[in-house]
Scaffold this motif. Structure first.
Motif, PDB file in Angstrom:
ATOM      1  N   ALA A   1       0.334  -1.000   0.159  1.00  0.00           N
ATOM      2  CA  ALA A   1       0.094   0.481  -0.242  1.00  0.00           C
ATOM      3  C   ALA A   1       0.954   0.956   0.145  1.00  0.00           C
ATOM      4  N   GLY A   2       2.415   1.028   0.172  1.00  0.00           N
ATOM      5  CA  GLY A   2       2.873   1.798   0.060  1.00  0.00           C
ATOM      6  C   GLY A   2       3.825   3.059   1.382  1.00  0.00           C
ATOM      7  N   GLY A   3       3.337   2.021   2.454  1.00  0.00           N
ATOM      8  CA  GLY A   3       3.571   2.841   3.773  1.00  0.00           C
ATOM      9  C   GLY A   3       5.010   2.026   4.068  1.00  0.00           C
ATOM     10  N   ALA A   4       5.239   2.211   5.213  1.00  0.00           N
ATOM     11  CA  ALA A   4       6.709   2.122   5.688  1.00  0.00           C
ATOM     12  C   ALA A   4       6.929   2.668   6.936  1.00  0.00           C
ATOM     13  N   ASP A   5       7.908   2.404   7.947  1.00  0.00           N
ATOM     14  CA  ASP A   5       8.370   2.341   8.931  1.00  0.00           C
ATOM     15  C   ASP A   5       6.277   2.154   9.826  1.00  0.00           C
ATOM     16  N   PRO A   6       5.679   1.084   9.952  1.00  0.00           N
ATOM     17  CA  PRO A   6       4.500   1.248  10.483  1.00  0.00           C
ATOM     18  C   PRO A   6       4.564   0.758  12.290  1.00  0.00           C
ATOM     19  N   ARG A   7       3.803   1.622  12.487  1.00  0.00           N
ATOM     20  CA  ARG A   7       3.492   1.052  14.465  1.00  0.00           C
ATOM     21  C   ARG A   7       2.213   1.174  14.872  1.00  0.00           C
ATOM     22  N   LEU A   8       1.857   0.332  15.631  1.00  0.00           N
ATOM     23  CA  LEU A   8       0.616   0.167  15.747  1.00  0.00           C
ATOM     24  C   LEU A   8       0.393   0.997  17.139  1.00  0.00           C
TER      25      LEU A   8
ATOM     26  N   ILE B   1     -13.292  -5.306  23.639  1.00  0.00           N
ATOM     27  CA  ILE B   1     -13.620  -5.986  22.947  1.00  0.00           C
ATOM     28  C   ILE B   1     -13.794  -5.533  21.652  1.00  0.00           C
ATOM     29  N   ASP B   2     -14.496  -4.548  21.853  1.00  0.00           N
ATOM     30  CA  ASP B   2     -14.523  -4.194  19.981  1.00  0.00           C
ATOM     31  C   ASP B   2     -13.355  -2.974  19.323  1.00  0.00           C
ATOM     32  N   CYS B   3     -12.118  -3.601  20.389  1.00  0.00           N
ATOM     33  CA  CYS B   3     -10.633  -2.117  19.501  1.00  0.00           C
ATOM     34  C   CYS B   3     -10.398  -2.267  18.693  1.00  0.00           C
ATOM     35  N   ARG B   4     -10.441  -1.162  18.065  1.00  0.00           N
ATOM     36  CA  ARG B   4      -9.703  -0.899  16.443  1.00  0.00           C
ATOM     37  C   ARG B   4      -8.717  -1.153  16.953  1.00  0.00           C
ATOM     38  N   VAL B   5      -7.456  -1.426  15.536  1.00  0.00           N
ATOM     39  CA  VAL B   5      -6.684  -1.889  15.135  1.00  0.00           C
ATOM     40  C   VAL B   5      -6.241  -0.706  14.613  1.00  0.00           C
ATOM     41  N   LEU B   6      -5.136   0.546  15.170  1.00  0.00           N
ATOM     42  CA  LEU B   6      -5.046   1.457  14.375  1.00  0.00           C
ATOM     43  C   LEU B   6      -3.490   1.084  14.014  1.00  0.00           C
ATOM     44  N   ILE B   7      -2.835   1.456  12.463  1.00  0.00           N
ATOM     45  CA  ILE B   7      -1.495   1.141  11.852  1.00  0.00           C
ATOM     46  C   ILE B   7      -1.449   2.914  11.218  1.00  0.00           C
ATOM     47  N   GLY B   8       0.086   3.190  11.909  1.00  0.00           N
ATOM     48  CA  GLY B   8       0.172   4.484  11.324  1.00  0.00           C
ATOM     49  C   GLY B   8       1.631   3.927  10.240  1.00  0.00           C
ATOM     50  N   VAL B   9       2.173   4.842   9.487  1.00  0.00           N
ATOM     51  CA  VAL B   9       2.839   3.971   8.579  1.00  0.00           C
ATOM     52  C   VAL B   9       2.807   5.951   7.915  1.00  0.00           C
ATOM     53  N   THR B  10       4.201   5.683   7.093  1.00  0.00           N
ATOM     54  CA  THR B  10       5.224   7.192   7.243  1.00  0.00           C
ATOM     55  C   THR B  10       4.662   6.726   5.570  1.00  0.00           C
ATOM     56  N   VAL B  11       4.384   7.923   4.036  1.00  0.00           N
ATOM     57  CA  VAL B  11       4.050   7.486   3.132  1.00  0.00           C
ATOM     58  C   VAL B  11       4.403   8.838   2.458  1.00  0.00           C
ATOM     59  N   PRO B  12       4.486   8.781   1.283  1.00  0.00           N
ATOM     60  CA  PRO B  12       5.164  10.156   0.281  1.00  0.00           C
ATOM     61  C   PRO B  12       4.097  11.383   0.643  1.00  0.00           C
TER      62      PRO B  12
ATOM     63  N   LEU C   1      -3.036   4.179   8.413  1.00  0.00           N
ATOM     64  CA  LEU C   1      -3.591   6.025   8.885  1.00  0.00           C
ATOM     65  C   LEU C   1      -1.718   6.405   8.541  1.00  0.00           C
ATOM     66  N   SER C   2      -1.912   7.942   7.898  1.00  0.00           N
ATOM     67  CA  SER C   2      -0.354   8.443   8.126  1.00  0.00           C
ATOM     68  C   SER C   2      -0.316   9.038   9.760  1.00  0.00           C
ATOM     69  N   HIS C   3       1.798   8.448  10.427  1.00  0.00           N
ATOM     70  CA  HIS C   3       2.024   8.975  11.247  1.00  0.00           C
ATOM     71  C   HIS C   3       0.927  10.070  11.607  1.00  0.00           C
TER      72      HIS C   3
END
Length: 198
Positions: A113-120, A131-142, A168-170
């Motif tokens: 997807a073009g994401g780098a440096d993924p962080r949770l 129970i209904d926790c969303r997984v939130l992942i930040g990435v670096t995008v150009p 989403l982006s950091h």
């Protein structure tokens, strides 16, 4: 309350034991888990078999943790019938354990997807997932990159993990209330080689 360590062998037994241990009715459990009472009743009556993700969510709604252990028969840690949590799980909650198990696939989707440096970020990262926790992942995008591939990756990763996912982006993570650096998502191979997260 005394902890029940009896081994259950069916989803029905696991669910009933967890619910009764907490003194919950089927309706109370259903409300906590965000499902209908009919669903809980069908699971307990063996009229329907829950998925692993559904069973984990219902057990978590009872305030319990469901432990799964699969070991190779020759694993020395299994000698004497030792049973415990897998020590290698990076993220301890049910969603976090699924993320750990599917991490290579998740990283491949993020890279595609073009994401780098993924962080949770959030509850999955720190082990406090609800129970209904969303997984939130930040990435670096150009700069100026199309966000559509990140949305598609969110959907694909959500299907892998059986949970809502937002990639989403950091720069956009702060809008969700997180100002920390997050937990790096790095493959086991990269961690073993000491690859820097950033």
């Amino acid at each position: 309350m005394k902890r029940d360590t009896t081994v259950s062998t069916t989803a029905r037994e696991i669910l009933r034991r967890a619910r009764r241990q907490q003194g919950l009715t089927q309706a109370e459990l259903a409300e906590r888990a965000g499902v209908s009472q009919t669903v809980v009743a069908r699971y307990e009556a063996r009229q329907q078999q829950p998925t692993v993700a559904a069973l984990e969510r219902l057990v978590a709604a009872c305030g319990c943790d469901l432990e799964w252990i699969v070991r190779h028969a020759s694993d020395p840690a299994d000698a004497g019938g030792a049973v415990g949590k897998a020590s290698h799980a990076r993220f301890p909650g049910p969603i976090g354990r699924r993320l750990t198990a599917r991490l290579e696939e998740v990283l491949t989707l993020l890279t595609s997807a073009g994401g780098a440096d993924p962080r949770l970020y959030g509850g999955v990262a720190d082990g406090t997932e609800a129970i209904d926790c969303r997984v939130l992942i930040g990435v670096t995008v150009p700069p100026g990159a199309d966000r559509l591939p990140l949305m598609a990756a969110s959907g694909h990763i959500g299907l892998l993990l059986g949970a809502p996912v937002r990639v989403l982006s950091h720069a956009d993570v702060a809008a969700y209330g997180y100002d920390d650096e997050g937990t790096p998502l790095v493959s086991d191979t990269a961690r073993a080689m000491g690859t820097p997260a950033r």
